[in-house]
Write a protein that holds these residues in place. Structure first.
Motif, short mmCIF file in Angstrom:
data_model
loop_
_atom_site.label_atom_id
_atom_site.label_comp_id
_atom_site.label_asym_id
_atom_site.label_seq_id
_atom_site.Cartn_x
_atom_site.Cartn_y
_atom_site.Cartn_z
N VAL A 194 1.19 -1.13 -0.19
CA VAL A 194 -0.35 0.24 -0.10
C VAL A 194 0.54 1.46 -0.02
N GLU A 195 2.38 1.22 1.01
CA GLU A 195 3.00 2.37 0.81
C GLU A 195 3.58 3.01 -0.40
N GLU A 196 4.03 1.59 -0.94
CA GLU A 196 4.80 1.91 -2.61
C GLU A 196 3.45 1.91 -3.15
N ALA A 197 2.23 2.08 -3.43
CA ALA A 197 1.38 2.00 -4.18
C ALA A 197 1.26 3.72 -4.12
N ASN A 198 1.56 4.33 -3.08
CA ASN A 198 1.19 5.59 -2.84
C ASN A 198 2.43 6.59 -3.55
N THR A 199 3.23 5.59 -3.53
CA THR A 199 4.65 6.59 -4.34
C THR A 199 4.39 6.81 -5.45
N PHE A 200 3.35 5.96 -6.15
CA PHE A 200 3.68 6.16 -7.52
C PHE A 200 1.83 7.09 -8.04
N LYS A 201 0.98 7.38 -7.06
CA LYS A 201 0.16 8.09 -7.01
C LYS A 201 -1.06 7.90 -5.92
N GLU A 202 -1.52 8.62 -6.60
CA GLU A 202 -1.68 9.38 -4.59
C GLU A 202 -3.22 8.21 -4.73
N ASN A 203 -3.13 8.62 -3.20
CA ASN A 203 -4.22 7.53 -3.16
C ASN A 203 -4.69 6.01 -3.77
N TRP A 204 -3.79 5.25 -4.67
CA TRP A 204 -3.88 4.26 -5.06
C TRP A 204 -3.78 3.21 -4.05
N GLY A 205 -2.70 3.53 -3.19
CA GLY A 205 -3.15 2.10 -2.22
C GLY A 205 -3.80 1.59 -1.57
N GLN A 206 -5.20 2.64 -1.65
CA GLN A 206 -6.53 1.91 -1.09
C GLN A 206 -7.08 1.30 -3.02
N GLY A 207 -6.89 1.28 -4.17
CA GLY A 207 -7.23 1.02 -4.54
C GLY A 207 -6.54 -0.53 -5.37
N ILE A 208 -5.06 -0.86 -4.99
CA ILE A 208 -4.33 -1.47 -5.85
C ILE A 208 -4.47 -2.80 -5.15
N LEU A 209 -4.75 -3.29 -3.80
CA LEU A 209 -5.47 -4.14 -3.58
C LEU A 209 -6.63 -4.76 -3.83
N GLN A 210 -7.37 -4.09 -4.37
CA GLN A 210 -9.05 -4.77 -4.65
C GLN A 210 -8.86 -4.79 -6.34
N THR A 211 -7.74 -3.90 -6.91
CA THR A 211 -7.77 -4.37 -8.89
C THR A 211 -6.88 -6.11 -8.39
N ALA A 212 -6.07 -5.87 -7.77
CA ALA A 212 -5.38 -7.10 -7.29
C ALA A 212 -6.70 -8.54 -7.23
N SER A 213 -6.79 -8.35 -6.82
CA SER A 213 -7.95 -8.96 -5.81
C SER A 213 -9.75 -9.86 -7.15
N GLU A 214 -9.24 -8.37 -7.84
CA GLU A 214 -10.07 -8.84 -9.30
C GLU A 214 -9.44 -9.42 -10.31
#
Length: 211
Positions: free
Chosen positions: A121-141
């Motif tokens: 989650v922390e790494e995802a937020n370094t690429f795009k703001e608040n991406w950490g909240q959505g990366i796990l959902q995208t990964a789950s899908e």
């Protein structure tokens, strides 16, 4: 005098109990330190870190985000697996089927996985703001999509195998049916009636000779 002996016995028992406690505590610490991880090597995480450290050429942002997404997918797969294993393992521990060392191994791996998810989650937020909240959902899908594709593939293979077996069964039935036809009394009688026809020229020659 009696009180002195009681004091000696009390002190001796206390020392003995502390030594026993220290022995088992030391063994427990050794078991915790020697516990093997619940999962094997996290290849997706290693690949992402390798891309981060790559200098010549440097990894592009698209490569890094794709690698991070694969890392998140691996994290989701492990979370789902541990959820399934946890209830089963807890029941086995209660029944005494497995020892506490296995439960210790599991809980340590669970904490490591929680730290891994937080790192993603922390790494995802370094690429795009608040991406950490959505990366796990995208990964789950994506994980569910891959599972669906795998199930469809396995189902297609099963259908092909069943069709092959059915074709073999049909061939055996046809072979047995043709064999049964040749073995029937009618077929035998037909074969007998054909034999005299084969001797008809010889019989005609005998009649002409007598004439």
């Amino acid at each position: 005098m009696g009180s002195v002996w009681l004091a000696i016995i009390y002190i001796g028992g206390w020392i003995l109990s502390m030594r026993i406690f220290g022995y088992f505590w030391k063994n427990r610490k050794l078991a915790i330190n020697d516990a093997e991880p619940w999962f094997g090597e996290n290849i997706a995480r290693s690949q992402y870190i390798a891309l981060l450290q790559q200098d010549e050429p440097e990894a592009t942002e698209a490569q890094l985000t794709a690698a991070l997404l694969r890392r998140a997918m691996e994290g989701v797969v492990r979370v789902l697996s541990m959820r399934e294993d946890k209830q089963i393992l807890a029941n086995l521990v209660k029944q005494g089927t497995v020892g506490d060392d296995v439960w210790t191994q599991f809980t340590l791996s669970e904490k490591e996985l929680e730290a891994e998810i937080m790192a993603i989650v922390e790494e995802a937020n370094t690429f795009k703001e608040n991406w950490g909240q959505g990366i796990l959902q995208t990964a789950s899908e994506m994980v569910m999509h891959e599972k669906t594709k795998q199930m469809q593939k396995e189902l297609a293979l099963r259908r092909e195998e069943e069709a092959r077996k059915q074709a073999l069964r049909d061939q055996r039935k046809e072979k047995n049916a043709s064999k049964d036809k040749t073995d029937t009394p009618a077929a035998a009688a037909a074969a007998e009636t054909k034999e005299p026809k084969a001797d008809a020229p010889a019989a005609a020659a005998e009649v002409e000779a007598t004439a």
